[in-house]
Scaffold this active site. Structure first.
Site: not given
Ligand code: GNR
Ligand code: NI
Length: 169
Positions: A46, A51, A91-92, A133-134, A137
């Site tokens: 995601g 980001q 998270c990236l 999660h997104e 952000h």
């Molecule tokens: O790539 C991602 N993997 C992930 C793994 C577990 C829970 C959430 C994520 S989201 C993350 C990509 C990201 O940072 N999206 O904001």
């Molecule tokens: Ni993230």
């Protein structure tokens, strides 16, 4: 299309609250394509516009192993949620660190597609984790905000260590 630069913690721009998308034009479609290219290049499941330093309510997700199920949610709002689950998140914007986070098990989201057409999307399990999660952000929130101060400081120390190792590799 272009791969965009992903902001990393503790960049203060990750705390920006995104504004709703009001114009559904060719520029928006180009941006969505760039978000997918950036997410796939980074091997993420995601990505939120926050980001890549664009503060509009756009998020993309692809949870499939084949990387062939792109989903874009614009102006997403959770309209129903149910249950709870613990999932190990990454998270990236926090490369190389992971932590357990508790979130709703199921969510029902009202969103718009890149043409502005409204639709509902229901997710459960890992998909529901990604949506939440997104959406966080876009509200300026990151997954470590859910951790206790002790767990958070441990994780942020690990993040520093990972960075030093990556820099000297
Ligand atoms: O790539 C991602 N993997 C992930 C793994 C577990 C829970 C959430 C994520 S989201 C993350 C990509 C990201 O940072 N999206 O904001
Ligand atoms: Ni993230």
């Amino acid at each position: 299309m272009s791969v965009l630069t992903i902001l990393e913690f503790p960049d203060p721009r990750l705390r920006t609250k995104a504004a709703p998308v009001t114009v559904f034009d060719a520029q928006l479609k180009r941006f969505v394509a760039d978000m997918f290219e950036t997410m796939y290049a980074a091997n993420g499941v995601g990505l939120a516009a926050t980001q890549v330093d664009v503060h509009q309510r756009v998020l993309v997700i692809d949870m499939s192993d084949e990387r062939d199920q792109p989903l874009v949610l614009i102006n997403a709002e959770i309209v129903e949620q149910d249950g709870a689950q613990v999932y190990q998140e990454g998270c990236l914007s926090f490369p190389g660190v992971y932590a357990d986070v508790t979130r709703a098990l199921k969510v029902k989201v009202k969103a718009q597609d890149a043409d502005g057409k409204e639709f509902f999307y229901e997710a459960e399990g890992p998909q529901a984790v990604a949506v939440q999660h997104e959406m966080d952000h876009l509200a300026g929130k990151v997954f470590v905000d859910y951790l206790s101060p002790l767990k958070r400081s441990l994780l942020l120390k690990r993040l520093e260590k990972q960075r030093k190792q990556a820099a000297s590799a």
